[in-house]
Write a protein that holds these residues in place. Structure first.
Motif, PDB file in Angstrom:
ATOM      1  N   UNK A 201       0.818  -1.215   0.000  1.00  0.00           N
ATOM      2  CA  UNK A 201       0.000   0.000   0.000  1.00  0.00           C
ATOM      3  C   UNK A 201       0.854   1.269   0.000  1.00  0.00           C
ATOM      4  N   UNK A 202       1.879   1.259  -0.822  1.00  0.00           N
ATOM      5  CA  UNK A 202       2.684   2.456  -1.044  1.00  0.00           C
ATOM      6  C   UNK A 202       2.303   3.015  -2.412  1.00  0.00           C
ATOM      7  N   UNK A 203       2.756   4.227  -2.691  1.00  0.00           N
ATOM      8  CA  UNK A 203       2.389   4.879  -3.946  1.00  0.00           C
ATOM      9  C   UNK A 203       3.617   5.060  -4.825  1.00  0.00           C
ATOM     10  N   UNK A 204       3.503   4.634  -6.077  1.00  0.00           N
ATOM     11  CA  UNK A 204       4.567   4.823  -7.061  1.00  0.00           C
ATOM     12  C   UNK A 204       3.970   5.503  -8.300  1.00  0.00           C
ATOM     13  N   UNK A 205       4.779   6.255  -9.036  1.00  0.00           N
ATOM     14  CA  UNK A 205       4.280   6.938 -10.249  1.00  0.00           C
ATOM     15  C   UNK A 205       4.130   5.973 -11.417  1.00  0.00           C
ATOM     16  N   UNK A 206       3.291   4.948 -11.238  1.00  0.00           N
ATOM     17  CA  UNK A 206       3.168   3.897 -12.250  1.00  0.00           C
ATOM     18  C   UNK A 206       2.554   4.430 -13.535  1.00  0.00           C
ATOM     19  N   UNK A 207       1.521   5.270 -13.414  1.00  0.00           N
ATOM     20  CA  UNK A 207       0.855   5.794 -14.609  1.00  0.00           C
ATOM     21  C   UNK A 207       1.826   6.573 -15.480  1.00  0.00           C
ATOM     22  N   UNK A 208       2.663   7.403 -14.841  1.00  0.00           N
ATOM     23  CA  UNK A 208       3.632   8.186 -15.603  1.00  0.00           C
ATOM     24  C   UNK A 208       4.623   7.284 -16.332  1.00  0.00           C
ATOM     25  N   UNK A 209       5.058   6.225 -15.656  1.00  0.00           N
ATOM     26  CA  UNK A 209       6.029   5.327 -16.277  1.00  0.00           C
ATOM     27  C   UNK A 209       5.401   4.536 -17.424  1.00  0.00           C
ATOM     28  N   UNK A 210       4.132   4.159 -17.269  1.00  0.00           N
ATOM     29  CA  UNK A 210       3.443   3.477 -18.367  1.00  0.00           C
ATOM     30  C   UNK A 210       3.301   4.397 -19.575  1.00  0.00           C
TER      31      UNK A 210
END
Length: 225
Positions: A201-210
């Protein structure tokens, strides 16, 4: 060979009950080594979870403000991979079912607990949590493999996208192998972050990397079959 002790965080605001529960655990310490840490306040328990890695949490259901499971929710959010066993002073089947539905490993009623029951609940809870995490990780790995397979099937440019209808697709890994390997590694890293985000339950900038991967595919003028 020595067995690593089970690290237990006992969250109980009544010192008498905390000592009684600790005593039940210590009765089995010769066969099941344990290290017990007590926290009389929810805030102290949350701080302990930040500082120390525990194998299981025993949580008095009365701790926390608001609805009855608010304390559980705070502990579960802070340490989502640590099994939590709810301790209650009263029998409530509906609440017990709801606690388990939200992720608690067990619901025990004070006054009805003996040493074998408590130790068994702890050991089973730890094992169930371990199996649950393995299943979650396996599912994410399978999803990653499927997504990578789809990524692999992107043609290298618009021309081959048209030609693929007649002659089959020229894959990125064949036309630009270095770039393909780079994209695969980027995507694998994104999937690892997604798994970590789901479990911890941590937050990563996944959308930006995708989006970055998509932009690189666009730069190559790639399009799906």
């Amino acid at each position: 060979m020595s067995v690593a002790p089970i690290k237990v965080l006992l969250v109980e605001d009544d010192q008498g009950e905390a000592d009684e529960l600790s005593g039940l655990l210590m009765q089995a310490v010769h066969s099941v080594p344990m290290v017990i840490t007590q926290a009389q306040q929810l805030s102290l328990a949350l701080e302990q979870l930040t500082q120390t890695s525990f194998d299981v949490v025993l949580l008095d259901i009365t701790l926390g403000e608001g609805e009855k499971l608010s304390g559980f929710e705070q502990i579960h959010t802070k340490a989502p991979t640590v099994p939590i066993i709810i301790l209650s002073g009263f029998q409530d089947a509906t609440l017990a079912i709801e606690a388990v539905r939200r992720g608690a490993q067990d619901y025990l009623v004070k006054g009805q607990i003996d040493s074998p029951l408590l130790v068994r609940s702890i050991r089973y809870g730890i094992e169930r949590q371990r199996l649950l995490l393995e299943v979650q990780q396996s599912r994410w790995q399978q999803q990653q493999e499927r997504e990578l397979l789809l990524l692999e099937q992107f043609p290298a440019n618009q021309a081959t996208a048209v030609a693929s209808k007649l002659y089959g697709s020229l894959l990125l890994r064949e036309s630009v192998p270095d770039k393909f390997n780079q994209l695969v590694q980027q995507y694998a890293n994104i999937m690892d972050l997604a798994l970590e985000q789901r479990i911890y339950r941590v937050t990563h900038p996944i959308s930006e990397q995708l989006r970055e991967v998509a932009q690189q595919l666009g730069f190559l003028k790639a399009s799906p079959k």
